[in-house]
Write a protein that holds these residues in place. Sequence first.
Motif, short mmCIF file in Angstrom:
data_model
loop_
_atom_site.label_atom_id
_atom_site.label_comp_id
_atom_site.label_asym_id
_atom_site.label_seq_id
_atom_site.Cartn_x
_atom_site.Cartn_y
_atom_site.Cartn_z
N ARG A 1 0.84 -1.19 0.00
CA ARG A 1 0.00 0.00 0.00
C ARG A 1 0.88 1.25 0.00
O ARG A 1 2.04 1.22 0.44
N SER B 1 -4.62 3.43 2.29
CA SER B 1 -5.11 2.07 2.07
C SER B 1 -5.10 1.72 0.59
O SER B 1 -5.46 0.60 0.21
N ASN B 2 -4.71 2.65 -0.24
CA ASN B 2 -4.65 2.43 -1.68
C ASN B 2 -3.33 1.77 -2.07
O ASN B 2 -2.32 1.91 -1.38
N TRP B 3 -3.36 1.07 -3.20
CA TRP B 3 -2.14 0.45 -3.69
C TRP B 3 -1.12 1.52 -4.07
O TRP B 3 -1.45 2.55 -4.66
#
Length: 252
Positions: free
Chosen positions: A166, A171-173
């Motif tokens: 992340r 919480s995003n890639w």
Amino acid sequence: MKRVLVAVSLLVTACGGNAAPVASDTGTPGRAPASGPASAPASSPVSSPVSTSSPAPTPSPTGPPAFQAKVSKLTPSQLPDSWKPGCPVSYKNLRLITMTYWGFDDRAHTGELVVRDTATDDIVTVFKKLYGMRYPIKRMERIDVYKGSDYDSIDADNTSAFNCRRATGSSNWSNHAFGEAVDLNPRENPYVTASGSTAHSNARKFTERPMKGKGVINPGDRVVRAFAAVGWGWGGDWSGTKDYQHFSKSGR
């Protein structure tokens, strides 16, 4: 005329020798008499004629090796800690680039980066330029050497690319999870918060820009321009938080 020939004959006889044969391009005239020294057997080695050409110039000292890059496919076993099912890119779309880089010791080394297959041309183009300008890189190893730990890789000043993780504080890639980002000399080019702090104590003296130093990246310098030429953005251009080590295809 007869008197001259007789005189020459008498002179030779008086010296106790035979007249030396005269070399000839036609063969028979001037050939040594049959009673002369026996010819060497056919099996005897023949000496090569002495060269009369100018000596070859002394070779100049060998310089650093030319840049080389090899792109290879990968298997999951080669990515034990950096890839797993559920990552946003399949291992089938990842490539290992084995290539030359210029080290902090002013010598050529061979390193490895894992990137997406669509990014290989960009990365090879940029790192060939970096090698040509002798931009120094501390080390270049797959993140799996550090068990997939981004923190440990940064602490070791390791230049890396793909890692299925992340984004920092999100919480995003990360763009690294897509194989479309590179972290270059992370100690000399740390991730710096808006307040000016960094998580790595060995990088604290590198939080300001612009600054001089081996491997340091500054706004608009030749490293930034090399990535910009293939359309990649630099984290040092972000507002607030700065990620001086970070280059990505999306600019984020």
